[in-house]
Motif scaffolding. Structure first.
Motif, PDB file in Angstrom:
ATOM      1  N   PHE A   1      -7.322  10.368   2.165  1.00 16.80           N
ATOM      2  CA  PHE A   1      -6.932   8.954   2.174  1.00 16.80           C
ATOM      3  C   PHE A   1      -7.972   8.098   2.885  1.00 16.80           C
ATOM      4  O   PHE A   1      -8.363   7.026   2.402  1.00 16.80           O
TER       5      PHE A   1
ATOM      6  N   GLN B   1      -4.785  15.843   3.476  1.00 13.22           N
ATOM      7  CA  GLN B   1      -4.349  14.646   2.748  1.00 13.22           C
ATOM      8  C   GLN B   1      -4.779  13.382   3.482  1.00 13.22           C
ATOM      9  O   GLN B   1      -5.181  12.403   2.868  1.00 13.22           O
TER      10      GLN B   1
ATOM     11  N   LEU C   1       0.829  -1.201   0.000  1.00 14.22           N
ATOM     12  CA  LEU C   1       0.000   0.000   0.000  1.00 14.22           C
ATOM     13  C   LEU C   1       0.869   1.259   0.000  1.00 14.22           C
ATOM     14  O   LEU C   1       0.604   2.207  -0.759  1.00 14.22           O
TER      15      LEU C   1
ATOM     16  N   LEU D   1      -5.568   2.118  -7.472  1.00 15.04           N
ATOM     17  CA  LEU D   1      -5.432   3.559  -7.276  1.00 15.04           C
ATOM     18  C   LEU D   1      -5.709   4.333  -8.558  1.00 15.04           C
ATOM     19  O   LEU D   1      -6.280   5.433  -8.535  1.00 15.04           O
TER      20      LEU D   1
ATOM     21  N   ASP E   1       2.067   6.054  -7.332  1.00 12.55           N
ATOM     22  CA  ASP E   1       0.914   6.687  -7.977  1.00 12.55           C
ATOM     23  C   ASP E   1       1.082   8.196  -8.095  1.00 12.55           C
ATOM     24  O   ASP E   1       0.344   8.851  -8.832  1.00 12.55           O
ATOM     25  N   GLN E   2       2.054   8.741  -7.361  1.00  9.28           N
ATOM     26  CA  GLN E   2       2.289  10.175  -7.416  1.00  9.28           C
ATOM     27  C   GLN E   2       3.038  10.541  -8.699  1.00  9.28           C
ATOM     28  O   GLN E   2       3.704   9.710  -9.310  1.00  9.28           O
TER      29      GLN E   2
ATOM     30  N   LEU F   1       1.037   3.855  -3.181  1.00  9.68           N
ATOM     31  CA  LEU F   1       0.741   5.282  -3.003  1.00  9.68           C
ATOM     32  C   LEU F   1       1.897   6.143  -3.506  1.00  9.68           C
ATOM     33  O   LEU F   1       1.679   7.195  -4.117  1.00  9.68           O
TER      34      LEU F   1
ATOM     35  N   THR G   1      -9.535   7.192  -0.719  1.00 12.77           N
ATOM     36  CA  THR G   1      -8.586   6.180  -1.183  1.00 12.77           C
ATOM     37  C   THR G   1      -8.846   4.816  -0.553  1.00 12.77           C
ATOM     38  O   THR G   1      -9.014   3.814  -1.261  1.00 12.77           O
TER      39      THR G   1
ATOM     40  N   TYR H   1     -11.050  13.705  -5.215  1.00 15.80           N
ATOM     41  CA  TYR H   1     -10.075  14.371  -4.356  1.00 15.80           C
ATOM     42  C   TYR H   1     -10.219  15.896  -4.447  1.00 15.80           C
ATOM     43  O   TYR H   1     -10.151  16.604  -3.435  1.00 15.80           O
TER      44      TYR H   1
END
Length: 287
Positions: free
Chosen positions: A193, A189, A80, A171, A87-88, A84, A197, A179
């Motif tokens: 999440f 943030q 996870l 994701l 995915d940025q 994450l 998320t 978002y």
């Protein structure tokens, strides 16, 4: 017409899973060993009575369960975090994604040999570094109380990318509009999440969890190459126990019984995990 499209998959499933499983069920009801001249002889359930009272089987079942629960829990949590991060949007993300998959792409046997060398006493890199620091040699692969942790570490390193890939796919299915709408309300943030998320990622977490439960519970090659089930059978898995009965003792009837018993335990574990996930889903709800 839709049912016809399922025929090839059904045939493949029958050939590679159903037929062998039925054969093992039949074999588990027979004595088939050196004592019978490797000729199957019905034994009126003697294999199953032996299995119920086999302390080694239940010890291996506990060790396999411990390995599965610890390794899968760590893998899902690390996956996870990695998903994450990947995915940025940042420079080099594509290269990082490719490099992340390298442990998963390596053959398990090669990877297990590598970790066996890392933990080798006294010539492995870990002990060489400890020697330079003046620390006594770490007998990791010869200490029954900690050797299983080394196998967990190797398994986590190997299979975390697989779980991360599943979660990363999940994701990327979450719309960014959700978002943006929540941030307009001043959400942090952490709130994004917890409210977007995590709820929308639950089906993918469940998928990764069930896949890894099945794979980890059937661990064989990692343990066989890295520890051989030792020391003192402290890392022996159910799959390795079935292999030993078949290939070392030539007791194919009891080996099949151990395999079927392991499969039943795996089904129970998956059902318990699935019911827990369903209960958690109902309690937390969906966004």
């Amino acid at each position: 017409m839709m049912l016809l499209l399922l025929v090839p998959a059904a045939v493949l499933l029958a050939v590679v899973f159903v037929a062998p499983m039925l054969h093992y069920v039949w074999l588990s009801a027979h004595a088939n060993s050196v004592l019978t001249g490797l000729v199957p002889i019905p034994n009126q359930g003697a294999n199953w009575l032996r299995l119920v009272s086999d302390q080694r089987f239940w010890q291996d079942a506990g060790q396999t369960l411990r390995f599965t629960v610890v390794s899968v829990s760590l893998e899902v949590l690390l996956a996870l975090a990695i998903a994450l991060l990947l995915d940025q949007r940042w420079r080099g993300r594509g290269v990082a994604r490719a490099l992340t998959l390298i442990p998963w792409a390596l053959p398990t046997t090669v990877m297990a040999l590598g970790w066996r060398w890392i933990f080798n006493t006294p010539y492995g890199p870990l002990n060489q570094t400890a020697s330079l620091l003046g620390v006594a040699p770490l007998n990791i692969l010869s200490n029954p109380s900690i050797t299983w942790m080394a196998t967990v570490l190797a398994d986590v390193w190997k299979t975390t990318p697989f779980a991360a890939l599943i979660l990363l796919a999940g994701l990327q299915t979450i719309p960014t509009d959700l978002y943006e709408a929540l941030r307009l309300e001043g959400a942090s943030q952490r709130t994004c999440f917890l409210r977007i998320t995590l709820p929308l990622l639950k089906p993918y977490i469940a998928l990764a969890l069930l896949f890894r439960l099945a794979q980890a519970f059937g661990v064989f090659d990692l343990v066989q190459v890295m520890t051989g089930g030792g020391p003192a059978s402290s890392t022996e898995s159910l799959a390795l126990y079935a292999y030993i009965n078949a290939m070392r003792f030539l007791d194919f009837g009891y080996s099949a019984t151990v395999m079927i018993g392991s499969f039943i335990l795996l089904l129970l574990l998956c059902l318990i995990s699935w019911s827990f996930l369903i209960r958690l889903q109902r309690r937390t709800g969906r966004v």
